[in-house]
Design a protein around this motif. Structure first.
Motif, PDB file in Angstrom:
ATOM      1  N   LEU A 203      31.511  27.078  48.786  1.00  0.00           N
ATOM      2  CA  LEU A 203      31.963  26.916  47.402  1.00  0.00           C
ATOM      3  C   LEU A 203      32.981  28.001  47.059  1.00  0.00           C
ATOM      4  O   LEU A 203      32.720  29.185  47.264  1.00  0.00           O
ATOM      5  N   PRO A 204      34.147  27.612  46.541  1.00  0.00           N
ATOM      6  CA  PRO A 204      35.168  28.617  46.210  1.00  0.00           C
ATOM      7  C   PRO A 204      34.874  29.298  44.880  1.00  0.00           C
ATOM      8  O   PRO A 204      34.619  28.626  43.875  1.00  0.00           O
ATOM      9  N   THR A 205      34.868  30.609  44.874  1.00  0.00           N
ATOM     10  CA  THR A 205      34.626  31.328  43.623  1.00  0.00           C
ATOM     11  C   THR A 205      35.864  32.121  43.223  1.00  0.00           C
ATOM     12  O   THR A 205      36.760  32.361  44.039  1.00  0.00           O
ATOM     13  N   THR A 206      35.863  32.575  41.984  1.00  0.00           N
ATOM     14  CA  THR A 206      36.949  33.406  41.490  1.00  0.00           C
ATOM     15  C   THR A 206      36.810  34.806  42.081  1.00  0.00           C
ATOM     16  O   THR A 206      35.736  35.191  42.536  1.00  0.00           O
ATOM     17  N   CYS A 207      37.880  35.566  42.029  1.00  0.00           N
ATOM     18  CA  CYS A 207      37.775  36.977  42.402  1.00  0.00           C
ATOM     19  C   CYS A 207      37.876  37.813  41.126  1.00  0.00           C
ATOM     20  O   CYS A 207      38.064  37.288  40.033  1.00  0.00           O
ATOM     21  N   PHE A 208      37.774  39.132  41.294  1.00  0.00           N
ATOM     22  CA  PHE A 208      37.749  40.055  40.150  1.00  0.00           C
ATOM     23  C   PHE A 208      38.872  39.790  39.152  1.00  0.00           C
ATOM     24  O   PHE A 208      38.694  39.927  37.951  1.00  0.00           O
ATOM     25  N   ALA A 209      40.051  39.424  39.672  1.00  0.00           N
ATOM     26  CA  ALA A 209      41.236  39.329  38.812  1.00  0.00           C
ATOM     27  C   ALA A 209      41.203  38.103  37.917  1.00  0.00           C
ATOM     28  O   ALA A 209      41.999  37.976  36.994  1.00  0.00           O
ATOM     29  N   GLU A 210      40.271  37.194  38.211  1.00  0.00           N
ATOM     30  CA  GLU A 210      40.169  35.969  37.413  1.00  0.00           C
ATOM     31  C   GLU A 210      38.873  35.938  36.625  1.00  0.00           C
ATOM     32  O   GLU A 210      38.469  34.894  36.126  1.00  0.00           O
ATOM     33  N   ASP A 211      38.219  37.086  36.546  1.00  0.00           N
ATOM     34  CA  ASP A 211      36.883  37.126  35.960  1.00  0.00           C
ATOM     35  C   ASP A 211      36.783  38.255  34.933  1.00  0.00           C
ATOM     36  O   ASP A 211      37.471  39.260  35.043  1.00  0.00           O
ATOM     37  N   GLU A 212      35.892  38.071  33.963  1.00  0.00           N
ATOM     38  CA  GLU A 212      35.686  39.065  32.915  1.00  0.00           C
ATOM     39  C   GLU A 212      34.249  39.565  32.948  1.00  0.00           C
ATOM     40  O   GLU A 212      33.341  38.812  33.280  1.00  0.00           O
ATOM     41  N   GLY A 213      34.055  40.828  32.609  1.00  0.00           N
ATOM     42  CA  GLY A 213      32.698  41.345  32.526  1.00  0.00           C
ATOM     43  C   GLY A 213      32.644  42.820  32.869  1.00  0.00           C
ATOM     44  O   GLY A 213      33.674  43.493  32.924  1.00  0.00           O
ATOM     45  N   SER A 214      31.416  43.319  33.088  1.00  0.00           N
ATOM     46  CA  SER A 214      31.268  44.749  33.329  1.00  0.00           C
ATOM     47  C   SER A 214      30.848  45.019  34.774  1.00  0.00           C
ATOM     48  O   SER A 214      30.179  44.203  35.402  1.00  0.00           O
ATOM     49  N   LEU A 215      31.279  46.170  35.266  1.00  0.00           N
ATOM     50  CA  LEU A 215      30.858  46.676  36.579  1.00  0.00           C
ATOM     51  C   LEU A 215      30.362  48.099  36.345  1.00  0.00           C
ATOM     52  O   LEU A 215      30.845  48.780  35.447  1.00  0.00           O
ATOM     53  N   VAL A 216      29.437  48.552  37.169  1.00  0.00           N
ATOM     54  CA  VAL A 216      28.911  49.910  37.022  1.00  0.00           C
ATOM     55  C   VAL A 216      29.478  50.771  38.149  1.00  0.00           C
ATOM     56  O   VAL A 216      29.264  50.465  39.316  1.00  0.00           O
ATOM     57  N   ASN A 217      30.183  51.827  37.811  1.00  0.00           N
ATOM     58  CA  ASN A 217      30.731  52.675  38.871  1.00  0.00           C
ATOM     59  C   ASN A 217      29.662  53.636  39.380  1.00  0.00           C
ATOM     60  O   ASN A 217      28.531  53.645  38.881  1.00  0.00           O
ATOM     61  N   SER A 218      30.021  54.469  40.340  1.00  0.00           N
ATOM     62  CA  SER A 218      28.999  55.338  40.932  1.00  0.00           C
ATOM     63  C   SER A 218      28.421  56.305  39.906  1.00  0.00           C
ATOM     64  O   SER A 218      27.294  56.751  40.054  1.00  0.00           O
ATOM     65  N   GLY A 219      29.205  56.641  38.891  1.00  0.00           N
ATOM     66  CA  GLY A 219      28.725  57.555  37.859  1.00  0.00           C
ATOM     67  C   GLY A 219      27.957  56.848  36.749  1.00  0.00           C
ATOM     68  O   GLY A 219      27.784  57.419  35.669  1.00  0.00           O
ATOM     69  N   ARG A 220      27.525  55.615  36.984  1.00  0.00           N
ATOM     70  CA  ARG A 220      26.735  54.813  36.043  1.00  0.00           C
ATOM     71  C   ARG A 220      27.510  54.415  34.793  1.00  0.00           C
ATOM     72  O   ARG A 220      26.921  54.136  33.766  1.00  0.00           O
ATOM     73  N   TRP A 221      28.833  54.403  34.876  1.00  0.00           N
ATOM     74  CA  TRP A 221      29.632  53.938  33.737  1.00  0.00           C
ATOM     75  C   TRP A 221      29.739  52.420  33.809  1.00  0.00           C
ATOM     76  O   TRP A 221      30.197  51.894  34.831  1.00  0.00           O
ATOM     77  N   LEU A 222      29.380  51.746  32.745  1.00  0.00           N
ATOM     78  CA  LEU A 222      29.578  50.302  32.672  1.00  0.00           C
ATOM     79  C   LEU A 222      30.952  50.073  32.052  1.00  0.00           C
ATOM     80  O   LEU A 222      31.156  50.350  30.871  1.00  0.00           O
ATOM     81  N   GLN A 223      31.883  49.589  32.864  1.00  0.00           N
ATOM     82  CA  GLN A 223      33.251  49.407  32.387  1.00  0.00           C
ATOM     83  C   GLN A 223      33.564  47.914  32.313  1.00  0.00           C
ATOM     84  O   GLN A 223      33.399  47.195  33.288  1.00  0.00           O
ATOM     85  N   TRP A 224      34.034  47.511  31.164  1.00  0.00           N
ATOM     86  CA  TRP A 224      34.366  46.087  30.954  1.00  0.00           C
ATOM     87  C   TRP A 224      35.760  45.817  31.494  1.00  0.00           C
ATOM     88  O   TRP A 224      36.646  46.664  31.378  1.00  0.00           O
ATOM     89  N   HIS A 225      35.954  44.658  32.109  1.00  0.00           N
ATOM     90  CA  HIS A 225      37.311  44.286  32.524  1.00  0.00           C
ATOM     91  C   HIS A 225      37.623  42.850  32.118  1.00  0.00           C
ATOM     92  O   HIS A 225      36.730  42.062  31.852  1.00  0.00           O
ATOM     93  N   TRP A 226      38.904  42.565  32.070  1.00  0.00           N
ATOM     94  CA  TRP A 226      39.370  41.272  31.581  1.00  0.00           C
ATOM     95  C   TRP A 226      40.094  40.506  32.684  1.00  0.00           C
ATOM     96  O   TRP A 226      40.686  41.118  33.585  1.00  0.00           O
ATOM     97  N   ALA A 227      40.060  39.189  32.581  1.00  0.00           N
ATOM     98  CA  ALA A 227      40.733  38.352  33.573  1.00  0.00           C
ATOM     99  C   ALA A 227      42.236  38.344  33.333  1.00  0.00           C
ATOM    100  O   ALA A 227      42.691  38.402  32.191  1.00  0.00           O
ATOM    101  N   GLY A 228      42.995  38.278  34.427  1.00  0.00           N
ATOM    102  CA  GLY A 228      44.447  38.248  34.284  1.00  0.00           C
ATOM    103  C   GLY A 228      45.086  36.999  34.844  1.00  0.00           C
ATOM    104  O   GLY A 228      46.232  36.686  34.521  1.00  0.00           O
TER     105      GLY A 228
END
Ligand code: SF4
Lengths: 810, 199
Positions: free
Chosen positions: A403-428
């Motif tokens: 099944l083909p899925t989107t990659c990060f650049a087509e998706d919106e939401g939060s990721l947690v970096n190593s320092g436990r920061w939840l950073q929101w990103h937007w699709a482009g």
């Protein structure tokens, strides 16, 4: 990470062991450079290879892979022997003074209670003496021979500089130089940071590698302070988030645990999760477990989870084994006991050990579903690619759905970096072809299953048909809706416990934080540690304010960090017993007489009196642990164990092979090689130009590092007649690969206990799909065994043989 | 710092300003506007921007995606450039050799584009519709669950455990995807459930 990338600039000493940040985390490593340039910080690198991190180190020492515990216990021994201890911290904030039960002992590599037939311990003696008042017995004078401090002193005494050299192959003078530099950080005004990654985790005793450094950091008083901490660099962009949300066999989001079958009822489940304080007056924060658990059940099953059905306790599966981790999964598959498997953005054919076993296991499945933005090898495990995937498609009966899925650049939401920061990103960008978001795919699967159970019936349909799925568009829940559920909301009016007529939060509101969660079903919360990330004030993860008062590196208005937007964990420990910062120039928090104030959100109740409440509020002791009681399967103190495949015998415990409690499936034991047949110590690693098996699909990276190679020393090349750039065959008991040979000064032979040990380095980025040349990965060679506590496979230390072979004509 | 200041707006304004001043100085006041409009604008001035983070390691460097077409307006958007986000406190605009080449992974020739099925014993994938693929998956799951869900253990304890189908989750997906995945997987009773954290 207990701290953050930007906090590293506050350190005095960086120890990189079990990682290679300059190459694997380049833009984070920049903060080490900052500390060096602006604070005069020093960098120590201990690694089998002279990496690019090592190339900018003040001191580099080689070490044989799989011997880090011996090295670290050696440093602890040095600190104890030379009295380089931050005493006030150790006395006030660790369990050094706790008295251990009679009966607990250690001898010849084993603790009390070992049962060889079960490869497990009876851990009942690994605990504190409990006094008549019901609390742990402590001896503040540290005179009691059975207090943790004295037991530890005795335990580490074996690891002298001479012993470290015998085991690790690290020259004694280098070791002593490093031990002295580290010991200087026992001063309250000097701090050290530990940066580590998979070089520590991918061992059969990976968890204990990290324990050993954590203990050292506690002895030096470096936990909870700016520029200190235990900093796991972490691999994938959201490995932290996936762990937080508990996408593991035995987890519930926020580090709660799935019940076992020994807990038939909700009451039985809660009985072992009471977390009664072990010392008077301690917060023992897990006492709130029930609130987090009930709120989670409400987030799962909404109105169908009620007090009457024990909040749908029966709808959670009950485990019969500690966990169905990936090694167990592939073992079961290999035994023909599994029918279906889903791989969502994961490529086990190249990621899991003993590739031959993985291929055989996948071939026994009835169906395999792969959801991925890239064409993975796993989805094509049945395809013949000559030597690179030598299988016969006709013989493989597995149905494979890709099944083909989107990659990060087509998706919106939060990721947690190593320092436990939840950073929101937007699709482009618009997804290519018919690629879909994973959320859409999961919704489609759920809705179809629900429909099938409604139409056809079947066993226990309740958890599926009652799953709370009240999204605006049930076909595709939006990232915002899901994020709001993770934060939590009220399902009824919350009233003041002291005045039930007073509504404190109305029904249907986002909760401001986990402190308001309740255990009566009036709150729902997907992941309690994310509570506060998406409140009535909006999406805190999308914040982009770069202000940083006094340039502490906290950036507390940038994105949001768990828990409660706290940037440094255990930050209460940055101040002494009375609440004054250990180092005024590195102040984090301070007790102003009535409350905690400072640069970070206090990791303690804001009005908890410093002399009364200990800083390690998650522990029932209120202090940190140098002795971990029965919480780790392989011992309350770390011990040096050799890898399962080792070039030498364990000098501190000659009778023990590998970690004595690491789980080994029967057929895999027979597939361990020994040094007679496979004389060279191999290790795996990443290159700065590649990320796992993804970047080989990116043209630029495929050009930068086009081809699989292995790295060996000039000495080994000479011995074996291998020419730089020539072709070699490398093989282990489990498989064989061919590669280009890179002959280098970066790897040198070590001398361990009088024996010369040659090291073979094997990077991991090639397969048979993508833009780079076809190649192999180390998993064709590595053993099928994992860490005794969390089952991370032992990729970093195994045995191979090597020989030159005729290469392809260029 | 004004976080809402659009880089695109800033560049467009600056470009026109430079053109106008130069021409004005030469005394071409009237043609100024017409001429400025005819100058080919800086390539990125016609793009939409989206703030994102690098998909690889968990340093999580801030990046900006530049697209032709604006997703927020419901347009088809093609990403034409990716660069480091200079406002980001961790990376301050820098990217490593992996992050610098992100555009190539977005437009990789080996991206998956359509659902495909490889039948038992076959040597090829065949393209299918989403409906076909998803109906098939749900059928396979239900049949296996119906047959193999363990309701009670030997002692009669309710365990509702499904061990014959497993799920391996990805750790480059968002928290929100992870949560949706968690809900769907757990609700079936599946226990063979893991992610990259251990690997
Ligand atoms: S650009 Fe490099 S350092 Fe930054 S997140 Fe991506 S892979 Fe990590």
């Amino acid at each position: 990470m207990t701290n953050s990338w930007t906090d590293i600039k506050n350190t005095d000493l960086v120890v990189v062991m079990g990682g290679n940040a300059a190459e694997a985390h380049p833009c984070g490593f920049k903060w080490v450079t900052e500390a060096k340039a602006n604070r005069g910080a020093k960098l120590i690198v201990v690694d089998p290879r002279f990496t690019r991190t090592a190339s900018v180190a003040d001191v580099y020492a080689p070490i044989r892979q799989g011997t880090d515990i011996a090295f670290l216990l050696g440093v602890i021994n040095h600190c104890m022997q030379t009295d380089k201890v931050q005493w006030d911290y150790v006395r006030a904030f660790t369990n050094a003074a706790y008295v251990v039960k009679e009966g607990f002992a250690y001898q010849d590599g084993l603790f009390t209670g070992y049962d060889e037939s079960r490869r497990d311990y009876n851990r009942s003696t690994w605990d504190y003496e409990i006094g008549p008042d019901g609390y742990a017995v402590v001896d503040e004078t540290l005179q009691n021979p059975r207090c943790v401090w004295n037991l530890l002193k005795q335990h580490v005494a074996t690891y002298t500089p001479e012993m470290v050299e015998r085991i690790c192959g690290t020259p004694k003078d280098k070791f002593v130089q490093i031990a002295r530099m580290i010991a200087e950080c026992a001063s309250p005004t000097r701090t050290m940071t530990s940066m580590y990654a998979l070089g520590w985790t991918q061992h059969s005793k990976g968890s204990q590698n990290i324990r050993a450094m954590a203990m050292l950091q506690l002895i030096l008083g470096n936990i909870g302070v700016r520029g200190g901490g235990m900093n796991a660099l972490r691999g994938h962009s959201n490995i932290q988030g996936l762990t937080d949300i508990g996408l593991m066999s035995n987890l519930i989001p926020g580090y709660l645990t799935i019940p076992t079958e020994r807990e038939p009822s909700f009451d039985a489940y809660m009985a072992t999760r009471g977390f009664k304080p072990l010392r008077p007056g301690q917060m023992s924060y897990w006492q709130n477990y029930r609130k987090f658990f009930v709120s989670f059940q409400k987030a799962m099953w909404g109105e169908a989870a009620t007090a009457d059905n024990a909040f749908a306790y029966d709808w959670l599966p009950k485990l019969d084994v500690p966990a169905y981790d990936v090694l167990r999964a592939f073992e079961l598959m290999h035994q023909g006991k599994m029918n279906g498997y889903f791989c969502q953005g994961f490529n086990p054919l190249l990621s899991f050990p003993n590739r031959k076993k993985i291929t055989t296991a996948l071939s026994k499945l009835k169906f395999l579903v792969v959801m991925d933005p890239l064409q993975t090898e796993t989805a094509r495990f049945w395809e013949n690619h000559g030597a690179n995937n030598d299988v016969s498609p006709a013989a493989i009966q597995t149905e494979v759905i890709e099944l083909p899925t989107t990659c990060f650049a087509e998706d919106e939401g939060s990721l947690v970096n190593s320092g436990r920061w939840l950073q929101w990103h937007w699709a482009g960008g618009t997804p290519p072809g018919e690629a879909k978001h994973d959320t859409w795919i999961m919704a489609q699967i759920h809705l179809r299953l629900k429909e099938l159970y409604r139409k056809e019936g079947g066993p226990v349909p309740e958890p599926i048909v009652n799953l709370d799925w009240r999204y605006k568009d049930p076909n595709e829940p939006s990232p915002e809706e899901l994020a709001k559920e993770l934060n939590g909301y009220t399902t009824a009016d919350l009233t003041d416990p002291n005045d039930p007529t007073k509504v404190v939060i109305a029904k249907g509101k986002q909760v401001p934080g986990f402190a308001v969660l309740r255990d009566d079903g009036s709150t729902a919360c997907g992941c309690w540690i994310y509570s506060g990330s998406f409140t009535e004030a909006g999406n805190q993860m999308a914040r982009r304010d770069t202000t940083d008062p006094d340039e502490t590196g906290a950036y507390s208005k940038w994105a949001w960090s768990w828990p409660a937007n706290r940037r440094i964990l255990y930050n209460r420990a940055s101040a002494d017993r009375s609440g004054k910062p250990w180092d005024p120039s590195r102040k984090l928090l301070e007790w102003d007489g009535t409350k905690w104030t400072g640069y970070d959100v206090p990791d303690i109740a804001p009005t908890a009196k410093p002399e009364e409440v200990g800083p390690f509020i998650m522990n029932p002791e209120g202090v940190s642990r140098l002795f971990t009681r029965g919480m780790m399967r392989d011992g309350p103190f770390p011990v040096h164990y050799e890898p399962f495949e080792s070039p030498v015998v364990n000098v501190v415990a000659p009778k023990v092979r590998g970690n004595p409690v690491a789980r080994v499936f029967r057929n895999d034991m027979e597939q361990f090689g020994d040094a007679k047949e496979f004389p060279y110590a191999a290790t795996s690693y990443r290159l700065t130009e590649h990320f796992h098996f993804w970047t080989k699909h990116a043209h630029a990276n495929a050009v930068l590092q086009p081809e699989f190679f292995v790295e060996i020393s000039e000495q080994l090349a000479k011995e074996k007649g291998i020419k730089p750039g020539g072709t070699v065959r490398v093989w282990s008991k489990r498989g064989s690969v061919t590669a280009k040979a890179v002959v280098t000064k970066r790897i040198r032979p070590l001398v361990c206990d009088g024996k010369t040990v040659h090291i073979v380095g094997i990077p991991l980025h090639w397969g048979f799909t993508g833009a780079a040349r076809k190649g192999f990965g180390p998993n064709s060679l590595t053993p099928f065994v994992g860490d005794a506590n969390i089952e991370t496979p032992e990729y970093k230390a195994f045995l191979v043989d090597i020989e030159p072979v005729a290469g392809p004509v260029a | 710092m004004n976080m809402e200041l659009s880089r695109r707006g800033f560049l467009a304004g600056a470009g026109a300003g430079v053109a106008g001043t130069t021409l004005g100085a030469f005394g071409f006041g009237d043609v100024e506007a017409a001429h400025a409009a005819s100058i080919r604008p800086f390539k990125l001035a016609n793009t939409a921007e989206a703030r994102n983070t690098c998909t690889y390691c968990s340093v999580a460097c801030g990046i900006i995606l530049y697209s032709k077409g604006d997703l927020k307006k419901g347009e088809k958007a093609e990403i034409i450039h990716i660069e480091g986000d200079a406002d980001h406190p961790t990376n301050r605009g820098t990217l490593c050799p992996k992050g610098s080449a992100l555009l190539d992974v977005v437009h990789s020739k080996t991206r998956t584009l359509y659902p495909q099925i490889r039948k038992a014993g076959s040597d090829k994938f065949e393209r299918v519709s989403w409906e076909q693929a998803l109906d098939r998956i749900a059928r396979l799951m239900k049949d296996d669950r119906d047959r193999n869900l363990v309701l009670k253990n030997a002692d009669g304890v309710t365990v509702n455990r499904w061990t014959t189908t497993g799920f391996l989750a990805a750790s480059a997906t968002t928290n929100e995807t992870a949560w949706a995945t968690y809900k769907v997987v757990r609700s079936t009773g599946m226990v063979v459930f893991d992610n990259q954290a251990r690997v």
